[in-house]
Design an enzyme around this catalytic site. Structure first.
Site, PDB file in Angstrom:
ATOM      1  N   PHE A 180      50.363  -1.248  -2.158  1.00 41.48           N
ATOM      2  CA  PHE A 180      49.238  -2.176  -2.138  1.00 41.48           C
ATOM      3  C   PHE A 180      49.557  -3.396  -2.994  1.00 41.48           C
ATOM      4  O   PHE A 180      50.013  -3.258  -4.121  1.00 41.48           O
ATOM      5  CB  PHE A 180      47.966  -1.494  -2.651  1.00 41.48           C
ATOM      6  CG  PHE A 180      46.736  -2.295  -2.370  1.00 41.48           C
ATOM      7  CD1 PHE A 180      46.121  -2.244  -1.131  1.00 41.48           C
ATOM      8  CD2 PHE A 180      46.219  -3.142  -3.337  1.00 41.48           C
ATOM      9  CE1 PHE A 180      45.007  -3.022  -0.857  1.00 41.48           C
ATOM     10  CE2 PHE A 180      45.097  -3.925  -3.077  1.00 41.48           C
ATOM     11  CZ  PHE A 180      44.490  -3.856  -1.833  1.00 41.48           C
ATOM     12  N   GLU A 191      47.846 -14.824   9.458  1.00 41.90           N
ATOM     13  CA  GLU A 191      47.246 -13.661   8.790  1.00 41.90           C
ATOM     14  C   GLU A 191      47.942 -13.442   7.444  1.00 41.90           C
ATOM     15  O   GLU A 191      49.093 -13.859   7.250  1.00 41.90           O
ATOM     16  CB  GLU A 191      47.417 -12.456   9.744  1.00 41.90           C
ATOM     17  CG  GLU A 191      46.988 -11.111   9.258  1.00 41.90           C
ATOM     18  CD  GLU A 191      45.488 -10.986   8.989  1.00 41.90           C
ATOM     19  OE1 GLU A 191      44.997 -11.756   8.144  1.00 41.90           O
ATOM     20  OE2 GLU A 191      44.845 -10.107   9.584  1.00 41.90           O
ATOM     21  N   ASP A 192      47.253 -12.789   6.516  1.00 36.77           N
ATOM     22  CA  ASP A 192      47.889 -12.502   5.223  1.00 36.77           C
ATOM     23  C   ASP A 192      48.868 -11.339   5.338  1.00 36.77           C
ATOM     24  O   ASP A 192      50.008 -11.419   4.911  1.00 36.77           O
ATOM     25  CB  ASP A 192      46.844 -12.242   4.116  1.00 36.77           C
ATOM     26  CG  ASP A 192      45.844 -11.136   4.451  1.00 36.77           C
ATOM     27  OD1 ASP A 192      45.871 -10.617   5.586  1.00 36.77           O
ATOM     28  OD2 ASP A 192      45.032 -10.786   3.573  1.00 36.77           O
ATOM     29  N   ARG A 197      42.666 -12.804  -5.741  1.00 39.65           N
ATOM     30  CA  ARG A 197      43.104 -13.778  -4.730  1.00 39.65           C
ATOM     31  C   ARG A 197      43.676 -15.044  -5.358  1.00 39.65           C
ATOM     32  O   ARG A 197      44.482 -15.747  -4.779  1.00 39.65           O
ATOM     33  CB  ARG A 197      41.927 -14.191  -3.834  1.00 39.65           C
ATOM     34  CG  ARG A 197      41.356 -13.064  -2.990  1.00 39.65           C
ATOM     35  CD  ARG A 197      40.431 -13.643  -1.919  1.00 39.65           C
ATOM     36  NE  ARG A 197      39.543 -12.651  -1.335  1.00 39.65           N
ATOM     37  CZ  ARG A 197      39.861 -11.861  -0.315  1.00 39.65           C
ATOM     38  NH1 ARG A 197      41.059 -11.924   0.221  1.00 39.65           N
ATOM     39  NH2 ARG A 197      38.997 -10.993   0.174  1.00 39.65           N
ATOM     40  N   ASP A 238      49.125  -4.595   8.341  1.00 38.26           N
ATOM     41  CA  ASP A 238      49.271  -3.293   7.695  1.00 38.26           C
ATOM     42  C   ASP A 238      49.349  -2.223   8.796  1.00 38.26           C
ATOM     43  O   ASP A 238      50.426  -1.941   9.299  1.00 38.26           O
ATOM     44  CB  ASP A 238      48.063  -3.126   6.761  1.00 38.26           C
ATOM     45  CG  ASP A 238      48.132  -1.890   5.887  1.00 38.26           C
ATOM     46  OD1 ASP A 238      49.215  -1.561   5.410  1.00 38.26           O
ATOM     47  OD2 ASP A 238      47.083  -1.260   5.667  1.00 38.26           O
TER      48      ASP A 238
END
Ligand code: IMP
Length: 178
Positions: free
Chosen positions: A155, A102-103, A168, A106
């Protein structure tokens, strides 16, 4: 420090590509060690993890396979928030050693829902490799076995992560300016 603008919002350089490269290599070395003699299936979570999973896999020297999944945005809502649905799992994972890649974890809600679904298919084991962890934002306990960076509640964009579809392609990580 370099400032860029995406959709009118300012971002500042935060993690250079060299640090990302080093940390991805460190995570790959841990996986090489832990999965020696096994053949894990990397499950890359689209879209955000595409760069991480590519670089991670190129640093693995054990036998391994890859597949990609996606979580739908909203399949309905409950009092606890959005219910997401797993898309794109075309092969059997029964008896497989699965590593979800996963990136960023959160709130953890995406991972919680993905884990629940995947466990239903009886894999031999499931672990999570996440490029980023934002512990201050976690709403549910998620055991992330492999993580490259633990970051504060800000963020970020770059290296696969987006701000409303853009960013990206950036090779470094940028933080949203205050
Ligand atoms: P969670 O369900 O709240 O853990 O959300 C995880 C997903 O939200 C990630 O896979 C990202 O797509 C997105 N996300 C969370 N934080 C960020 C961020 O700082 N930058 C870009 N995307 C983020």
């Amino acid at each position: 420090m370099q400032t860029i603008e995406i959709h009118g919002k300012k971002f500042l350089t935060s993690i250079p590509r060299t640090s990302i490269e080093n940390e991805v290599k460190r995570v790959a070395a841990e996986i090489n060690q832990d999965y020696k003699g096994k053949r894990p299936l990397l499950l890359g979570v689209l879209n955000g993890a595409f760069m991480f999973v590519a670089d991670l896999m190129r640093n693995l020297d054990i036998e391994c396979e890859i597949s990609f999944v996606k979580m739908s945005s909203y399949a309905g809502t409950t009092t606890t928030g959005a219910v997401k649905q797993l898309l794109g799992l075309n092969e059997s994972i029964e008896g497989r050693d699965v590593i979800i890649v996963e990136d960023i974890v959160d709130t953890g809600l995406t991972m919680q829902s993905m884990l629940e679904t995947l466990k239903g298919y009886n894999p031999a084991s499931i672990n999570i490799a996440s490029l980023f962890l934002k512990p201050a934002r976690l709403k549910v306990p998620i055991d992330v076995k492999y993580s490259a960076f633990t970051i504060p509640d800000r963020f970020i964009v770059g290296y696969g992560l987006d701000y409303d579809g853009l960013g990206r392609n950036l090779p470094d990580i940028y933080d949203a300016a205050e």
